[in-house]
Design a protein around this motif. Structure first.
Motif, short mmCIF file in Angstrom:
data_model
loop_
_atom_site.label_atom_id
_atom_site.label_comp_id
_atom_site.label_asym_id
_atom_site.label_seq_id
_atom_site.Cartn_x
_atom_site.Cartn_y
_atom_site.Cartn_z
N PHE A 31 24.09 68.27 62.24
CA PHE A 31 23.11 69.15 62.87
C PHE A 31 22.80 70.31 61.92
O PHE A 31 23.53 70.53 60.96
CB PHE A 31 23.64 69.70 64.20
N GLU A 32 21.74 71.05 62.25
CA GLU A 32 21.34 72.15 61.35
C GLU A 32 22.36 73.29 61.31
O GLU A 32 22.51 73.95 60.30
CB GLU A 32 19.96 72.70 61.73
N ASP A 33 23.04 73.53 62.44
CA ASP A 33 23.93 74.69 62.45
C ASP A 33 25.41 74.32 62.54
O ASP A 33 26.26 75.18 62.64
CB ASP A 33 23.55 75.65 63.58
N HIS A 34 25.74 73.04 62.51
CA HIS A 34 27.14 72.62 62.44
C HIS A 34 27.17 71.11 62.27
O HIS A 34 26.14 70.43 62.43
CB HIS A 34 27.91 73.03 63.70
N THR A 35 28.34 70.60 61.98
CA THR A 35 28.52 69.15 61.90
C THR A 35 29.81 68.81 62.63
O THR A 35 30.81 69.54 62.52
CB THR A 35 28.59 68.69 60.43
N ARG A 103 34.88 70.67 63.97
CA ARG A 103 33.56 71.18 63.68
C ARG A 103 33.61 71.85 62.30
O ARG A 103 34.56 72.59 62.00
CB ARG A 103 33.14 72.19 64.74
N HIS A 105 31.00 73.52 58.85
CA HIS A 105 29.71 74.20 58.62
C HIS A 105 29.16 73.96 57.22
O HIS A 105 29.14 74.87 56.39
CB HIS A 105 29.85 75.69 58.91
N GLU A 107 26.21 73.84 56.37
CA GLU A 107 25.00 74.64 56.11
C GLU A 107 25.33 75.98 55.47
O GLU A 107 24.47 76.60 54.86
CB GLU A 107 24.20 74.81 57.41
N SER A 108 26.59 76.43 55.59
CA SER A 108 26.92 77.72 54.94
C SER A 108 27.98 77.54 53.86
O SER A 108 28.63 78.50 53.45
CB SER A 108 27.37 78.72 56.00
N LYS A 117 25.21 71.42 51.96
CA LYS A 117 23.79 71.13 51.85
C LYS A 117 23.27 71.57 50.50
O LYS A 117 23.59 72.66 50.02
CB LYS A 117 23.01 71.85 52.97
#
Ligand code: PHE
Ligand code: ZN
Length: 885
Positions: A31-35, A103, A105, A107-108, A117
């Motif tokens: 997902f955009e804000d977590h995986t 979970r 992250h 994206e960061s 990413k």
């Protein structure tokens, strides 16, 4: 970031894993804000690791644990312990299944390790210890498992979903998401796991293996780069063929994929069936990539492909054995490149690099053996010693055993250890078993650090007609290693008579001569070799092809070096004679400069270069290599105390003299080459590459004349070249020239035209960062604010900051310390963003012992400032603290 001081890991503490993981089933929901990552691990007690049921300690970092179950029974908080890098639980049976959900992250994730990413795509980097940032696992290379991976993501943004092995299922969900499942039939350690999801395009080809299987080949990129893949694909097919022919190794899956990503800490990664590449190492097009970049792509594609056997099918037991796969694979890719291009030129390039960079590492605070015995942070040990010196060690084995026995040894190694995680000792054992050669003493190359010195003396007896060579070897102390035992040093050599002919070589005690070039194995601290039947005093050609990574010295006169330059049958040694001559001459200029005397260049250097330039029968690539003076970094490495300003002044003086004395010859050869470039379409073949290197080095000399006619040809080449090799070289010449307006125009045009091409802009930054003209630091500081620059992209950091600190000696080593302060500031900033890159960037500061006391104090001061700057990553902490002892 660590919360306590990092611990040192020792090879002597190695223990086999308590538990094994037979199967690994992973599910990723991106997902955009977590995986979300779900892992099902089918585990059992390792029968080879003792009895009873010890606690199971899984690695895991920066993971938010959502659920945990053993054999489908959920565990509560009291059933396991967790700290910031482990999860510990107590198994009750010898076979069990663990299910965990975490979970993360991506994206960061700016460290570019684990899942992260890059631009719009998800990708992974797991070597060495990145998998523990994805899920709880036994993240060590001797735990090998069969992986099945399901990836799900929004179909619109991530139409392509990839992992290792073969695709076995896929489907769509209602909410615009889709999924794909991949299965890798080969057991592998977690560091070879890979996942990619993105909006990617690919080119496709196929390769028929030697046993007749068809393998699908795909290279994936973001759409704008689809036109830059052909060279990478050609390189891949050549590599596959070469490994079959030279090593008998065939590819083993039905599909082989490469993905290019823009943000990557290293060059590329050999994940099973799904190599992930820094885009700089796979994209190439004549208009945007230089010849050197084309050759690098060919070499890196080969390197990663060759890992499929040397690394993946047979992997490392632990990370101390890293050179088992890296040294071997670099040796393999170097031989591949030598076979595809000019063998001599490839060797010259590799040796120049090794002697400048690896020798400096071996002489510095981070010196370590090819097989280290301790580390704090394994990422710091992806070094020139592990890779390049490791490859030299393999080359020496090849030299000592001969090609045929070496091949039998490698066959035995691959057959014996297929599917296993093994050690450097296992490799040597296979080589010994296949060849019958005892490599016991040779193994010191794996355990002793430092660059051996080999001092050679000659004695000729005109009455007995004998000629003796005395070899004395020694190795300076390195951290933790005061005294060294003698190495086995293979010295390939020949003897030349007064006409430059080679003499038959017969050692005392031998019945007949054995050829005119042979390998002497120097095994003792002092050793003599006596040749008989030598009618006149010969001239020795020693260490042909650079047969061992040592510092050899023999008291050659300049006239003898000029003679070897012309007559040695070994192309490498012809070049080497020229380099030694240049070094002698340049060192004399450095001395003059330091004594404030007028500089005066030995005319023999000019004479030697004149004959090289005038000889139209010489390979143009060799002419270009011979014309290249030793780099400032190499001259620094050879000095006791490197006087960067005197070295720069001396080298620039020599260059100006060469231009003045040889202008007409340089001009004629330049014009002839450029004319051919204009009339033939670009190809990245050996002949053209050779021609362009000669053309470009000639131009760089010509520019020193500062005349209008030269500015004109520079601009002509810059404007009208149909390829990046010529365009960039012309721009670099202008950038390093005093022609301010032409320079500004060229830089602006170039940036305007290529502003959307990240890899080309890297070159634009590099050329400026490397310019030794005054004000270099200020120019680099200004470029840090350029819209195309970002600290988050490792290629940009290397292109601007790395090029400045490593190649721009006079500006980086400014006497007021501003260059050092700048670098330390960047290291501190990067420590928080990307520890691996921060730690690598530090290297020039760790070399403080090479410089005068004023600079030493400034450099140490900056290292201390970094140490005190707050919470350091283990990467930066290890390098800084070891550099300050
Ligand atoms: N194993 C890679 C290679 O040499 C290098 C690498 C190491 C890449 C660690 C990423 C991280 O082929
Ligand atoms: Zn490698």
């Amino acid at each position: 970031m660590r919360s306590e001081q990092p611990k040192t890991v020792y090879l002597k503490d190695y223990r086999a894993p308590d538990y094994l993981i037979d199967e690994t089933h992973l599910t990723f929901e991106l997902f955009e804000d977590h995986t979300l990552v779900h892992a099902q691990l089918v585990m059992r007690r390792n029968p080879q690791a003792g009895s009873g049921l010890p606690p199971l300690v899984l690695d895991g970092q920066q993971l938010e644990l959502l659920s945990l179950a053993v054999d489908d029974v959920p565990l509560g908080e009291g059933d396991y312990q967790q700290d910031d890098s482990h999860l510990t639980l107590q198994p009750t049976r010898s076979e069990f299944v663990i299910d965990s959900s975490v979970r993360i992250h991506p994206e960061s994730n700016t460290a570019l390790e684990g899942l992260y990413k890059s631009g719009g795509m998800f990708c992974t980097q797991c070597e060495a210890e990145g998998f523990r940032k994805i899920t709880f696992y036994l993240d060590r290379p001797d735990v090998m498992s069969k992986f099945t991976t399901t990836v799900s993501a929004a179909q619109r943004d991530y139409p392509v979903l990839l992992s290792n092995g073969n695709p076995i299922a896929s489907g769509h969900e209602e909410d615009g998401r889709h999924w794909a499942t991949w299965q890798d039939p080969f057991r592998k350690p977690a560091y070879l796991f890979a996942l990619v999801a993105g909006d990617l395009w690919c080119i496709e080809d196929s390769f028929r293996t030697m046993s007749g299987r068809d393998v699908a080949l795909r290279i994936y990129v973001e759409p704008e780069n689809i036109g830059k893949l052909q060279h990478g694909m050609d390189s891949l097919k050549k590599s596959m063929k070469w490994d079959e022919e030279v090593y008998g190794r065939e590819y083993d899956l039905d599909i082989f994929m490469i993905v290019a990503v823009n943000d990557f800490n290293m060059g590329a990664m050999e994940n099973k069936g799904l190599n992930i590449f820094n885009s700089s190492c796979v994209l190439a097009h004549p208009e945007t990539a230089t010849d050197a970049a084309h050759q690098r792509v060919e070499a890196v594609v080969a390197h990663e492909y060759f890992h499929n056997w040397s690394g993946n099918r047979v992997t490392c037991r632990d990370w101390f054995q890293l050179s088992l796969k890296e040294g071997f694979t670099v040796f393999r890719d170097a031989e591949f490149s030598a076979d595809m291009n000019s063998r001599t030129v490839k060797r010259i390039e590799d040796v120049a690099f090794l002697r400048t960079q690896q020798f400096a590492e071996d002489a510095g605070p981070m010196a370590h053996p090819v097989r280290p015995d301790a580390y704090m942070e394994i990422s710091n040990f992806y070094t020139l010693t592990i890779y390049e010196k490791g490859a030299e060690v393999l080359r020496m084995i090849h030299t000592l055993l001969g090609a045929e026995a070496f091949r039998q040894g490698s066959d035995l190694y691959f057959d014996r250890h297929d599917g296993q995680a093994v050690t450097c000792d296992d490799f040597i054992q296979a080589m010994e078993d296949a060849s019958g050669v005892d490599l016991g003493q040779f193994k010191r190359w794996y355990t002793q650090s430092g660059t051996p010195r080999l001092v050679v003396e000659e004695a000729y007896d005109p009455v007995a007609h004998t000629y003796s060579l005395t070899f004395r070897q020694s190795c300076p102390p390195t951290p933790g290693q005061e005294h060294k035992q003698p190495f086995v040093i293979p010295v390939a050599m020949g003897l030349l008579d007064a006409h430059g002919h080679e003499l038959p070589l017969r050692l005392a005690g031998e019945a007949v001569a054995d050829g005119t070039s042979r390998v002497l194995a120097v095994t003792e601290a002092e050793q003599h070799f006596t040749f008989v039947d030598v009618a006149h005093k010969p001239l020795p050609s020693l260490l042909r092809g650079f047969s061992a990574p040592v510092k050899l010295s023999f008291p050659y006169s300049r006239d003898q070096l000029m003679f070897l330059m012309q007559h040695d049958s070994d192309g490498f040694n012809r070049w080497e004679a020229g380099q030694q001559l240049s070094v002698q001459v340049l060192q004399e200029l450095v001395d003059q400069q330091q004594r404030d005397e007028a500089l005066s260049l030995d005319p023999r250097l000019i004479a030697a270069l004149r004959s090289v330039l005038a000889d139209e029968s010489l390979d143009a690539a060799m002419v270009a290599e011979m014309l290249s003076l030793p780099a400032e970094a190499y001259l620094a490495e050879l000095s006791e105390v490197a006087d960067v300003d005197a070295i720069h002044a001396a080298r620039e003086f020599a260059r100006a003299q060469i231009c003045a004395e040889l202008f007409d010859l340089l001009w004629a050869r330049y014009q002839a080459c450029r004319e051919q470039s204009r009339s033939t379409p670009y190809a990245a073949d050996a002949a053209q590459i050779a021609r362009r290197s000669l053309q470009n080095i000639a131009l760089s000399y010509l520019a020193l004349a500062g005349s209008d006619e030269v500015v004109d040809v520079c601009e002509e080449q810059f404007e009208h070249a149909d390829n990046m090799t010529e365009r960039l070289a012309a721009m670099a010449v202008l950038v390093n020239s005093p022609f301010e307006s032409e320079k500004a125009t060229a830089l602006a045009k170039f940036a305007d035209y290529f502003k959307d091409d990240a890899l080309v802009m890297d070159q634009w930054f590099s050329v400026q960062a490397g310019s030794p003209l005054p004000g270099g630091l200020e120019r680099v500081e200004a470029l840090m604010h350029h819209p195309a620059f970002t600290l988050k992209n490792p290629n940009k950091v290397r292109a601007l900051i790395g090029a400045f600190a490593n190649q721009n000696h006079v500006n980086f080593h400014r006497l007021d310390g501003a260059g050092y302060r700048f670098l330390a500031d960047q290291v501190i900033a990067l420590n928080a963003l990307n520890p691996q890159i921060a730690s690598r960037l530090l290297t020039p500061l760790t070399r403080w012992r090479k410089f005068d006391s004023a600079r030493q104090a400034l450099m140490r001061g900056e290292l201390e400032r970094i140490l005190a700057s707050g919470e350091l990553s283990s990467d930066v902490f290890e390098v800084v603290s070891k550099s300050l002892v």
